[in-house]
Design a protein around this motif. Structure first.
Motif, PDB file in Angstrom:
ATOM      1  N   TYR A  74      20.844  77.936  16.796  1.00 41.68           N
ATOM      2  CA  TYR A  74      19.590  78.331  17.437  1.00 41.68           C
ATOM      3  C   TYR A  74      19.493  77.704  18.821  1.00 41.68           C
ATOM      4  N   ALA A  75      19.842  76.423  18.920  1.00 43.57           N
ATOM      5  CA  ALA A  75      19.811  75.756  20.220  1.00 43.57           C
ATOM      6  C   ALA A  75      20.727  76.470  21.215  1.00 43.57           C
ATOM      7  N   GLU A  76      21.907  76.856  20.757  1.00 43.09           N
ATOM      8  CA  GLU A  76      22.838  77.539  21.642  1.00 43.09           C
ATOM      9  C   GLU A  76      22.317  78.911  22.065  1.00 43.09           C
ATOM     10  N   SER A  77      21.511  79.549  21.221  1.00 42.63           N
ATOM     11  CA  SER A  77      20.968  80.860  21.550  1.00 42.63           C
ATOM     12  C   SER A  77      20.000  80.794  22.725  1.00 42.63           C
ATOM     13  N   LEU A  78      19.518  79.607  23.056  1.00 42.48           N
ATOM     14  CA  LEU A  78      18.596  79.450  24.183  1.00 42.48           C
ATOM     15  C   LEU A  78      19.338  79.447  25.517  1.00 42.48           C
ATOM     16  N   ALA A  79      20.670  79.353  25.453  1.00 48.84           N
ATOM     17  CA  ALA A  79      21.537  79.519  26.631  1.00 48.84           C
ATOM     18  C   ALA A  79      21.247  78.509  27.738  1.00 48.84           C
ATOM     19  N   LYS A  80      20.963  77.276  27.325  1.00 51.37           N
ATOM     20  CA  LYS A  80      20.806  76.170  28.268  1.00 51.37           C
ATOM     21  C   LYS A  80      21.580  74.976  27.732  1.00 51.37           C
ATOM     22  N   PRO A  81      22.101  74.122  28.609  1.00 52.82           N
ATOM     23  CA  PRO A  81      22.852  72.957  28.120  1.00 52.82           C
ATOM     24  C   PRO A  81      21.943  71.958  27.404  1.00 52.82           C
ATOM     25  N   ILE A  82      22.497  71.319  26.376  1.00 52.29           N
ATOM     26  CA  ILE A  82      21.765  70.265  25.666  1.00 52.29           C
ATOM     27  C   ILE A  82      21.969  68.963  26.434  1.00 52.29           C
ATOM     28  N   ASP A  83      20.882  68.429  26.971  1.00 53.42           N
ATOM     29  CA  ASP A  83      20.966  67.202  27.753  1.00 53.42           C
ATOM     30  C   ASP A  83      21.240  66.000  26.868  1.00 53.42           C
ATOM     31  N   ARG A  84      20.572  65.962  25.713  1.00 55.22           N
ATOM     32  CA  ARG A  84      20.713  64.822  24.809  1.00 55.22           C
ATOM     33  C   ARG A  84      20.093  65.140  23.454  1.00 55.22           C
ATOM     34  N   VAL A  85      20.463  64.327  22.478  1.00 56.83           N
ATOM     35  CA  VAL A  85      19.816  64.306  21.165  1.00 56.83           C
ATOM     36  C   VAL A  85      19.088  62.974  21.048  1.00 56.83           C
ATOM     37  N   ILE A  86      17.871  63.010  20.513  1.00 60.61           N
ATOM     38  CA  ILE A  86      17.106  61.795  20.234  1.00 60.61           C
ATOM     39  C   ILE A  86      16.882  61.711  18.726  1.00 60.61           C
ATOM     40  N   ILE A  87      17.230  60.587  18.130  1.00 53.33           N
ATOM     41  CA  ILE A  87      17.002  60.355  16.701  1.00 53.33           C
ATOM     42  C   ILE A  87      15.819  59.399  16.565  1.00 53.33           C
ATOM     43  N   THR A  88      14.790  59.827  15.834  1.00 54.24           N
ATOM     44  CA  THR A  88      13.547  59.053  15.803  1.00 54.24           C
ATOM     45  C   THR A  88      13.559  57.904  14.810  1.00 54.24           C
ATOM     46  N   HIS A  89      14.334  58.003  13.731  1.00 49.54           N
ATOM     47  CA  HIS A  89      14.410  56.897  12.784  1.00 49.54           C
ATOM     48  C   HIS A  89      15.632  57.079  11.906  1.00 49.54           C
ATOM     49  N   SER A  90      15.894  56.109  11.059  1.00 48.78           N
ATOM     50  CA  SER A  90      17.190  56.042  10.379  1.00 48.78           C
ATOM     51  C   SER A  90      17.241  56.736   9.028  1.00 48.78           C
ATOM     52  N   HIS A  91      16.182  57.397   8.602  1.00 45.65           N
ATOM     53  CA  HIS A  91      16.251  58.119   7.331  1.00 45.65           C
ATOM     54  C   HIS A  91      17.236  59.290   7.449  1.00 45.65           C
ATOM     55  N   PRO A  92      18.037  59.528   6.415  1.00 41.84           N
ATOM     56  CA  PRO A  92      19.151  60.482   6.539  1.00 41.84           C
ATOM     57  C   PRO A  92      18.743  61.916   6.827  1.00 41.84           C
ATOM     58  N   ASP A  93      17.527  62.318   6.432  1.00 40.36           N
ATOM     59  CA  ASP A  93      17.130  63.703   6.699  1.00 40.36           C
ATOM     60  C   ASP A  93      16.919  63.963   8.186  1.00 40.36           C
ATOM     61  N   HIS A  94      16.978  62.911   8.998  1.00 43.06           N
ATOM     62  CA  HIS A  94      16.773  63.080  10.431  1.00 43.06           C
ATOM     63  C   HIS A  94      18.037  62.882  11.250  1.00 43.06           C
ATOM     64  N   TRP A  95      19.137  62.396  10.627  1.00 48.36           N
ATOM     65  CA  TRP A  95      20.344  62.193  11.428  1.00 48.36           C
ATOM     66  C   TRP A  95      21.632  62.683  10.780  1.00 48.36           C
ATOM     67  N   PHE A  96      21.631  63.024   9.499  1.00 48.18           N
ATOM     68  CA  PHE A  96      22.880  63.494   8.879  1.00 48.18           C
ATOM     69  C   PHE A  96      23.487  64.663   9.658  1.00 48.18           C
ATOM     70  N   GLY A  97      22.643  65.536  10.215  1.00 52.47           N
ATOM     71  CA  GLY A  97      23.138  66.701  10.933  1.00 52.47           C
ATOM     72  C   GLY A  97      23.695  66.410  12.306  1.00 52.47           C
ATOM     73  N   SER A  98      23.729  65.144  12.702  1.00 50.21           N
ATOM     74  CA  SER A  98      24.224  64.803  14.043  1.00 50.21           C
ATOM     75  C   SER A  98      25.700  65.119  14.213  1.00 50.21           C
ATOM     76  N   GLU A  99      26.426  65.316  13.123  1.00 51.37           N
ATOM     77  CA  GLU A  99      27.835  65.690  13.265  1.00 51.37           C
ATOM     78  C   GLU A  99      27.989  67.015  14.011  1.00 51.37           C
ATOM     79  N   TYR A 100      26.943  67.839  14.023  1.00 51.55           N
ATOM     80  CA  TYR A 100      26.990  69.100  14.759  1.00 51.55           C
ATOM     81  C   TYR A 100      26.617  68.924  16.233  1.00 51.55           C
TER      82      TYR A 100
END
Length: 282
Positions: A74-100
């Protein structure tokens, strides 16, 4: 797997939520905010995209691989570069997907980064028996440190606050003052039962009451659909009820009797079962 808009989801009659996520888009001046809410199996967790004039800022990356991959597409469909990812806390439901998002700089508060580095492997091992290969096999840790204060990215001001003593111990809260938006993540759940791992709600409630003194047009929760200031009021009421319920409960069924009884229309009551492992060792 194509994300469904909120309108498309509302038209569906099936009781079981679709496997795809729900995308909500909020237009603001010089900014569009995209929120991806995962389905029930992934605890309705939210990831957000702040779309500026020239790029994208991604906030949190999902729990399960199918949703993280879908969110990246979905992010790629917006056709703009991703400047950065911000992770708000260490619970796995918020960072496990960072491998993508390994090709993108990943930022977090120092305490959050340390929590992922120090506890990430144990989190993966804990969730693997439940989700098998639907979760990451490796720890993708933030390498860039966020410090509290204000940063301007592509003309958009982001104010970072470290909120301690709440849902995850240390949570990053992001305010977009020019857009009157509070990106609260897991400081706020919107009509979704809350993950509880402590019985003392004082610090968490103090943060929420302070946010309530300001004026926001939108409050972006960590679980549940984007909302307005009412979400802060509702969250305060829920935590006050939870504090009373926890004082009167010695097990999960009793806790659920109090909270599900008071909030029968909230989604995700199984989150209280997960909470029981931390509250009662159940």
């Amino acid at each position: 797997m194509t994300p469904l808009t909120a309108e498309e989801t509302a038209r569906k009659t099936a009781v079981v939520l679709p496997a795809a996520g729900v995308v909500t888009v909020i237009p603001r001046e010089n900014l569009r905010i995209h929120t991806y809410e995962a389905p029930e199996m992934a605890v309705y967790v939210n990831s957000h995209i702040l779309e500026t004039e020239n790029g994208l800022i991604v906030v949190d990356t999902q729990l399960l691989r199918p949703h993280a991959e879908e969110f990246r597409r979905y992010a790629e469909s917006l056709a703009k570069p991703i400047d950065r990812v911000i992770i708000t806390h260490s619970h796995p439901d918020h960072w496990f997907g960072s491998e993508y998002f390994r090709d993108v700089p990943i930022h977090a508060l120092a305490e959050v980064a340390d929590g992922i580095v120090g506890g990430g492997e144990a989190m993966i091992q804990g969730y693997a028996p439940i989700f098998s290969d639907a979760i990451t096999e490796t720890v993708t840790a933030p390498e860039h440190i966020i410090r509290p204060g204000t940063e301007t990215i592509d003309g958009v001001a982001l104010t970072y606050e470290k909120a301690e003593g709440a849902e995850a111990g240390v949570n990053l809260v992001i305010e977009l003052p020019e857009s009157r938006v509070l990106l609260a993540q897991d400081m706020v759940y919107n009509r979704v039962h809350v993950f509880l791992q402590q019985k003392e709600m004082g610090p968490w409630l103090a943060h929420l009451r302070r946010y309530l003194e300001k004026e926001y047009d939108f409050v972006l929760p960590g679980h549940g659909l984007p909302a307005n200031m009412q979400a802060l009021v509702d969250m305060i009421g829920y935590l006050e009820t939870a504090e009373t319920a926890l004082a009167a409960s010695n097990d999960v069924p009793t806790l659920k009797e109090h909270l599900v009884g008071k909030y029968p229309f909230y989604r995700g009551d199984y989150i209280l079962d997960i909470s029981g492992r931390y509250l009662y060792g159940a």
